[in-house]
Structure formats: structure tokens, C-alpha cells
Design a protein around this motif. Structure first.
Motif, PDB file in Angstrom:
ATOM      1  N   ARG A 189       0.592  -7.053   5.048  1.00  0.00           N
ATOM      2  CA  ARG A 189       0.669  -5.756   4.258  1.00  0.00           C
ATOM      3  C   ARG A 189       2.141  -4.871   4.455  1.00  0.00           C
ATOM      4  O   ARG A 189       2.750  -5.236   5.458  1.00  0.00           O
ATOM      5  CB  ARG A 189      -0.640  -4.940   5.318  1.00  0.00           C
ATOM      6  CG  ARG A 189      -0.586  -3.512   4.613  1.00  0.00           C
ATOM      7  CD  ARG A 189      -1.970  -3.046   5.288  1.00  0.00           C
ATOM      8  NE  ARG A 189      -2.190  -1.622   4.830  1.00  0.00           N
ATOM      9  CZ  ARG A 189      -2.072  -0.577   5.374  1.00  0.00           C
ATOM     10  NH1 ARG A 189      -1.533  -0.518   6.845  1.00  0.00           N
ATOM     11  NH2 ARG A 189      -2.384   0.882   5.086  1.00  0.00           N
ATOM     12  N   SER A 223      -7.652   3.302   0.312  1.00  0.00           N
ATOM     13  CA  SER A 223      -6.362   2.224  -0.067  1.00  0.00           C
ATOM     14  C   SER A 223      -6.638   1.052   1.190  1.00  0.00           C
ATOM     15  O   SER A 223      -6.566   0.112   1.081  1.00  0.00           O
ATOM     16  CB  SER A 223      -5.076   2.737  -0.188  1.00  0.00           C
ATOM     17  OG  SER A 223      -4.693   3.247   1.155  1.00  0.00           O
ATOM     18  N   THR A 255      -7.833  -2.714   1.210  1.00  0.00           N
ATOM     19  CA  THR A 255      -6.790  -3.757   2.138  1.00  0.00           C
ATOM     20  C   THR A 255      -7.988  -4.699   3.198  1.00  0.00           C
ATOM     21  O   THR A 255      -7.539  -5.870   3.157  1.00  0.00           O
ATOM     22  CB  THR A 255      -5.851  -3.177   2.642  1.00  0.00           C
ATOM     23  OG1 THR A 255      -5.135  -2.446   2.037  1.00  0.00           O
ATOM     24  CG2 THR A 255      -4.907  -4.120   3.439  1.00  0.00           C
ATOM     25  N   ASP A 286       0.796  -1.260   0.061  1.00  0.00           N
ATOM     26  CA  ASP A 286      -0.016   0.098  -0.016  1.00  0.00           C
ATOM     27  C   ASP A 286       0.882   1.319   0.101  1.00  0.00           C
ATOM     28  O   ASP A 286       1.215   1.833   0.938  1.00  0.00           O
ATOM     29  CB  ASP A 286      -0.847  -0.077   1.221  1.00  0.00           C
ATOM     30  CG  ASP A 286      -1.949   1.036   1.100  1.00  0.00           C
ATOM     31  OD1 ASP A 286      -1.856   2.002   0.424  1.00  0.00           O
ATOM     32  OD2 ASP A 286      -2.653   1.143   2.120  1.00  0.00           O
TER      33      ASP A 286
END
Length: 400
Positions: A78, A61, A65, A54
Motif C-alpha cells: 500500500r 478506500s 484495500t 490510495d
């Protein structure tokens, strides 16, 4: 008939007295069925690692996710910044895919600049790649549709109209056969058929070859020297009976792992019986041709080992070269699995299996006739030049 039953009784004793055959025929199917059942028990691949980079780190965003995290098929790992080597990270986490959210993702969407979202699929493992790709397409597609509809609503368009603007028509995708995509139902029963073929061929490989090699055939089968077909039956009947026990064990294993049984138990029984018969006579034919037990085993294992790969069960047979198709079609597993898929997975009409049952029947007859011819020649070659020394046929001598 008296001699036939004497030799049949002896064959059972020889079979049960061989520790290797006992282990292979009775223990191996249970071990393989249990092991493979545990491997495919979940049915579907879940929590597949997926890397999400990201670069934007904005509410929009992060919302994407979070939506990815809600998908049970994948497990999101992530990253805020792109790693120095994304390939190394894929290998380290055994990730099936990488989702790259670009910088200014939210800003470009709000300004209708249509930012590009890159998704890299790790096809090092095709199975997990397909599961991950399907999950990502569903989630990202849903997010994209929601963002587009929300943008139209902000412009004053009613929600119902906004939905039609984004999706002018609907496409309904309806799955047929194994609708849950359960890999246990798809793979496990087929692998059990592979194991059954392997152990039958292994047992039949040594049936005649071991007798020829150990020089016991002349003594034991002298009175049957004119009867090739009954001699073949003596070798295959124990295999047929023990195969029934294996199939019954498979039936109980189906209940343990909660795998549905094929449609039409009677027709499935006939199909399995012809399959076992064709495999056993195939083994008899090779065992007669090759008088060395080890070589006969090696030849049959070379034939049987790629049988599942070239059967057309997981990869279309028509996509293979003609030579490979020919080899596949002379191995009993190929027509059996085609009919088996119709009965178990596709739940089709029994009539649809008849071409494959006919195929198996032809293979049975061909291998039976070839085995009978080979044994007739073998009997003539063995007994034409020998005669018993005494009435009890305990010892023999060559005829000069």
C-alpha cells in the motif's frame, strides 16, 4: 535369429556402457520430473505483489484495500501517495498490477459522481498478469456491487429489490476441465512427455551414426547386410524397454506429486507405445541419413527443441502459419499431447483420441518406411564394395 540376438545383446551392452546415454536416459527424466514438479507444486500463483496507491485514504478506500488484502492470490503493497515513478516501483516489487484509488473517491461515490478506478496490469509476465487481473476483477467487482446495493438501501429500497436493480440477471460461469486452474496438472505431465521425446531422440541420434563413424558397423553387421528391418529393431528394442522403465517412474512421480492419471490406462498405454515407436523410428531415420553422431544429435535437437512450443498445447495450432503447422504435425509430440490432454485434463471419451492415435500411427509407419529405405540403400553402399578376408569376418577389404 542367432545373429539377431547376438547383436541385440551387444546393443544393450553398448547402451549401458555409454556413460552419457546412461545419465541422459535414467537420471535426466528423474531430475527433470522432480525439478518441474517442485516448480509447479503449488499449482496456482499466490501472494502475487500488487501495488495499491490510495490517494483518498478514507474509510471507503481503506475498505477496498482490506478486501484486496483478503484475496489470497495477491499481496497488497500500500502507498498513500503516488511514487515519483510508478514503473520503477512495479519493477522493484515485481508487482503484477497497480490499483490507483483517486482522491475524493469516497466523496464522489457518495455524491454519485462515479469516480474512475484505474488498474494497470503488468503484462511483462503474462501468467502472473492473468492471475492478478482475475483476482482484482473479482474483488473490485464485489466491492462495486456491494457499494451500489448499499446506496440503494440507504434510499429506502429493500435489500432484495436493491440486488435486482444492480443485477437484473445472473450469469453463472461454470468451469470445465481442471476446474481449480491447477498449473501443475496442466504443465507438468506435458513437460514429462517433452523430456521423454528428447531423450529418445538423443539416444537414437547416435544409434547408427556412432557405428558408421566408429567404423564398427561393417564388422558387426556384415551377416545382417540383407536384413534392414531386423537391424533397425536391434537399435530400437533397448530404447523401447528402457522407455517402459521411464514411464513407470513417471507413474510413481504422479503419485508423489498427487497428479491424477489419465483416464483409461490401457488406452494411454497404447498411445504411449505408439508415441515411443514413432519417435524412435524418426531418430533412426535421421541417424542413418547423417553418418556423424554429433551432427545427427544437433539436427534432432533442433527439431525437438521447439516441439512443445509449436505443438498447440499452450498456443492454438490454427493460429500459427501453415508452414509451422506442417512442421508441428510431422513431430510425434503434437498428436500425442492433443490425445494426452483429452485423457488427463479433459477426461474425455477414449474415442475422441482415435484421430490423434491414427496420426501417430501414420507417423510411425512413415518414419519406419523412410528409415528402412534409407538403411537398405546404406547397407548396399557399405557392403557392395567390401568382403571379409577370413571366415571369422574380423577384417574386411575393399573390392576393386
Amino acid at each position: 535369429m542367432k545373429e539377431f540376438f547376438r547383436l541385440l545383446k551387444r546393443e544393450f551392452k553398448v547402451f549401458l556402457g555409454n556413460s552419457t546415454l546412461r545419465t541422459v536416459f535414467f537420471l535426466a527424466p528423474f531430475v527433470y520430473a522432480t525439478l518441474l514438479g517442485l516448480v509447479y507444486k503449488s499449482g496456482k500463483v499466490e501472494n502475487t505483489p500488487v501495488l495499491v496507491v490510495d490517494k483518498d485514504n478514507t474509510p471507503l478506500s481503506r475498505q477496498l484495500t482490506e478486501m484486496l488484502e483478503d484475496n489470497k492470490s495477491i499481496k497488497v503493497i500500500r502507498f498513500i501517495q503516488e511514487p515519483l515513478s510508478i514503473k520503477d516501483e512495479v519493477i522493484r516489487y515485481e508487482a503484477a498490477a497497480v490499483v490507483m484509488i483517486p482522491s475524493r473517491f469516497e466523496a464522489d461515490m457518495l455524491q454519485k459522481k462515479y469516480p474512475e478506478l484505474n488498474v494497470y496490469i503488468n503484462t511483462g509476465n503474462v501468467l502472473t498478469a492473468n492471475f492478478a487481473s482475475k483476482a482484482l476483477q473479482l474483488t473490485i467487482g464485489t466491492f462495486s456491487a456491494g457499494a451500489s446495493i448499499k446506496a440503494l438501501q440507504k434510499m429506502g429500497m429493500p435489500a432484495t429489490q436493491a440486488a435486482t436493480q444492480y443485477e437484473p440477471f445472473k450469469a453463472n460461469y461454470i468451469t470445465l476441465f481442471n476446474t481449480a486452474g491447477n498449473y501443475l496438472i496442466f504443465m507438468w505431465p506435458a513437460m514429462l512427455a517433452v523430456v521423454l521425446q528428447q531423450i529418445i531422440l538423443l539416444a537414437m541420434a547416435v544409434s547408427f551414426a556412432a557405428e558408421f563413424q566408429g567404423e564398427t558397423f561393417v564388422k558387426e553387421y556384415y551377416k545382417m547386410r540383407r536384413w534392414a528391418f531386423p537391424t533397425m529393431l536391434i537399435k530400437v528394442i533397448p530404447i523401447w524397454i528402457f522407455s517402459i522403465l521411464i514411464v513407470l517412474m513417471y507413474y510413481f512421480m504422479h503419485m508423489i506429486f498427487k497428479v491424477p492419471m489419465p483416464e483409461g490406462v490401457f488406452n494411454f498405454t497404447i498411445l504411449t507405445a505408439v508415441f515411443v515407436g514413432s519417435v524412435s523410428f524418426m531418430g533412426v531415420f535421421v541417424s542413418i541419413l547423417v553418418p556423424d553422431a554429433l551432427k545427427a544429435t544437433q539436427i534432432l535437437m533442433v527439431i525437438a527443441s521447439p516441439a512443445f512450443i509449436i505443438s498447440g498445447y499452450t498456443w492454438p495450432l490454427n493460429a500459427m502459419p501453415a508452414a509451422v503447422q506442417f512442421i508441428a504435425n510431422i513431430i510425434p509430440l503434437t498428436p500425442f499431447l492433443k490425445a494426452f490432454k483429452i485423457l488427463l485434463i479433459q477426461k474425455g471419451s477414449v474415442e475422441l483420441t482415435f484421430p490423434y492415435l491414427k496420426h501417430l500411427g501414420i507417423l510411425l509407419l512413415v518414419y519406419l518406411i523412410l528409415g528402412w529405405i534409407a538403411l537398405k540403400i546404406k547397407l548396399w553402399l557399405i557392403f557392395h564394395y567390401v568382403k571379409p578376408v577370413n571366415a571369422q569376418d574380423d577384417t574386411f577389404e575393399e573390392i576393386s
